[in-house]
Design a protein around this motif. Structure first.
Motif, PDB file in Angstrom:
ATOM      1  N   GLN A 106      40.472  64.792  24.545  1.00 44.59           N
ATOM      2  CA  GLN A 106      40.887  63.393  24.643  1.00 44.59           C
ATOM      3  C   GLN A 106      42.274  63.286  25.282  1.00 44.59           C
ATOM      4  O   GLN A 106      42.402  62.903  26.426  1.00 44.59           O
ATOM      5  CB  GLN A 106      40.842  62.737  23.272  1.00 44.59           C
ATOM      6  CG  GLN A 106      39.403  62.613  22.742  1.00 44.59           C
ATOM      7  CD  GLN A 106      39.315  62.022  21.366  1.00 44.59           C
ATOM      8  OE1 GLN A 106      40.213  62.201  20.548  1.00 44.59           O
ATOM      9  NE2 GLN A 106      38.223  61.318  21.067  1.00 44.59           N
ATOM     10  N   ASN A 107      43.306  63.658  24.552  1.00 47.61           N
ATOM     11  CA  ASN A 107      44.663  63.607  25.104  1.00 47.61           C
ATOM     12  C   ASN A 107      45.271  65.002  25.114  1.00 47.61           C
ATOM     13  O   ASN A 107      45.116  65.758  24.158  1.00 47.61           O
ATOM     14  CB  ASN A 107      45.553  62.671  24.284  1.00 47.61           C
ATOM     15  CG  ASN A 107      45.096  61.229  24.379  1.00 47.61           C
ATOM     16  OD1 ASN A 107      44.734  60.754  25.464  1.00 47.61           O
ATOM     17  ND2 ASN A 107      45.086  60.542  23.260  1.00 47.61           N
ATOM     18  N   SER A 220      44.822  65.663  21.160  1.00 49.93           N
ATOM     19  CA  SER A 220      43.746  65.054  20.373  1.00 49.93           C
ATOM     20  C   SER A 220      42.409  65.434  21.000  1.00 49.93           C
ATOM     21  O   SER A 220      42.288  65.528  22.221  1.00 49.93           O
ATOM     22  CB  SER A 220      43.897  63.524  20.319  1.00 49.93           C
ATOM     23  OG  SER A 220      43.783  62.963  21.595  1.00 49.93           O
ATOM     24  N   TYR A 221      41.448  65.695  20.151  1.00 49.77           N
ATOM     25  CA  TYR A 221      40.112  66.097  20.594  1.00 49.77           C
ATOM     26  C   TYR A 221      39.097  65.642  19.566  1.00 49.77           C
ATOM     27  O   TYR A 221      39.461  65.185  18.461  1.00 49.77           O
ATOM     28  CB  TYR A 221      40.037  67.618  20.787  1.00 49.77           C
ATOM     29  CG  TYR A 221      40.325  68.416  19.535  1.00 49.77           C
ATOM     30  CD1 TYR A 221      39.319  68.706  18.625  1.00 49.77           C
ATOM     31  CD2 TYR A 221      41.609  68.865  19.263  1.00 49.77           C
ATOM     32  CE1 TYR A 221      39.581  69.418  17.477  1.00 49.77           C
ATOM     33  CE2 TYR A 221      41.890  69.590  18.123  1.00 49.77           C
ATOM     34  CZ  TYR A 221      40.875  69.855  17.229  1.00 49.77           C
ATOM     35  OH  TYR A 221      41.127  70.554  16.073  1.00 49.77           O
ATOM     36  N   GLN A 222      37.823  65.819  19.887  1.00 53.50           N
ATOM     37  CA  GLN A 222      36.758  65.424  18.972  1.00 53.50           C
ATOM     38  C   GLN A 222      35.630  66.426  19.062  1.00 53.50           C
ATOM     39  O   GLN A 222      35.206  66.785  20.168  1.00 53.50           O
ATOM     40  CB  GLN A 222      36.254  64.020  19.308  1.00 53.50           C
ATOM     41  CG  GLN A 222      35.142  63.538  18.396  1.00 53.50           C
ATOM     42  CD  GLN A 222      34.746  62.088  18.690  1.00 53.50           C
ATOM     43  OE1 GLN A 222      35.557  61.314  19.175  1.00 53.50           O
ATOM     44  NE2 GLN A 222      33.503  61.746  18.410  1.00 53.50           N
TER      45      GLN A 222
END
Length: 274
Positions: A106-107, A220-222
């Motif tokens: 993500q970021n 940030s990740y998922q």
């Protein structure tokens, strides 16, 4: 005369390597987590051409001197300097398998960085992968398709009792309402320091372990359970590039054939003694 011969040969060799690279990319277009390779072609250093000539001096002794006159530069061909993986994010594909856990970035602190699952190689050195097509081995350990253990944030293999477990977006593994472990995610601040190690695995150039992405406020990740990350190979573009490489190879091949015919005439017709 032979300068062009070697230039054409260098062009054929570089295009052959380009063809091999693109063929491998296309062959792995359906391999989960595969990152396409990119090749960079670079010209050999330019060489300066000079013309040698003699000049007679206006003296009674007929003295002549050698002069050099620059003609220009000439390039003697190209070569494939390096191949580097393209680490752009691949699309996610739903499989509904509990052991498939896709990583979605993500970021990131820098656009040069990237995230990886951490796995344990047979010699216990850390390696990394984006192929999330995991499975459970006979002892219940979460492994890659080649048998490498997926590691937790405690740097330990993750052992489960069955495939009835859940993984949340941050990698927390829960089984029977009890948290078992948290899947570790490593962060590479510069993807140029990562190289392929085969079987969908990567390692660092200096063999130093990558830091964990946990507790890094800039990352940030998922994680998505029941999904795999597809290969980022663009099959259409790769086929176009492959045809271009074939045509460049054939063009250099025709140049070599023309040189071969010229040399045949020089050796068997012009220089024939009757």
């Amino acid at each position: 005369m032979f300068k062009g011969f070697y230039t054409a040969a260098a062009g054929m060799l570089s295009q052959q390597r380009q063809t091999d690279l693109l063929t491998n990319n296309i062959a792995n277009a359906n391999t989960p987590g595969f990152k396409a390779d990119q090749g960079t072609l670079k010209a050999f250093p330019d060489m300066l051409l000079q013309r040698m000539e003699s000049e007679d001096l206006p003296t009674d002794r007929n003295i002549s001197v050698q002069n050099k006159k620059d003609i220009g530069t000439i390039n003697t061909g190209v070569y494939m300097q390096e191949t580097v993986p393209n680490f752009t994010q691949g699309d996610l594909q739903q499989t509904s398998q509990s052991t498939d856990i896709a990583l979605m970035e993500q970021n990131m602190p820098t656009k040069e960085g990237g995230l990886f699952f951490v796995v344990q190689s047979p010699d216990n050195t850390p390696q990394y992968t984006r192929n999330s097509n995991f499975t459970l081995d006979q002892e219940g350990f979460l492994t890659t398709s080649t048998g490498a253990y997926v590691l937790s944030t405690n740097n330990q293999p993750i052992q489960l009792k069955s495939e009835n477990f859940t993984v949340d977006s941050q990698g927390n593994v829960t089984e029977n309402n009890q948290q078992i472990a948290q899947i570790d995610i490593a962060y590479a601040s510069d993807l140029q320091t990562i190289k392929k190690a085969g079987n969908g695995l990567y390692e660092t150039l200096n063999n130093q372990p990558l830091p964990s992405a946990q507790n890094n406020p800039g990352i940030s990740y998922q994680l998505n359970q029941g999904f795999v990350e597809r290969s980022n190979v663009d099959a259409t573009q790769s086929m176009t590039d492959l045809l271009t490489a074939y045509r460049a190879f054939e063009a250099n091949q025709k140049i070599m054939q023309a040189y071969d015919r010229s040399m045949d005439k020089a050796a068997n017709e012009i220089g024939r003694v009757r």
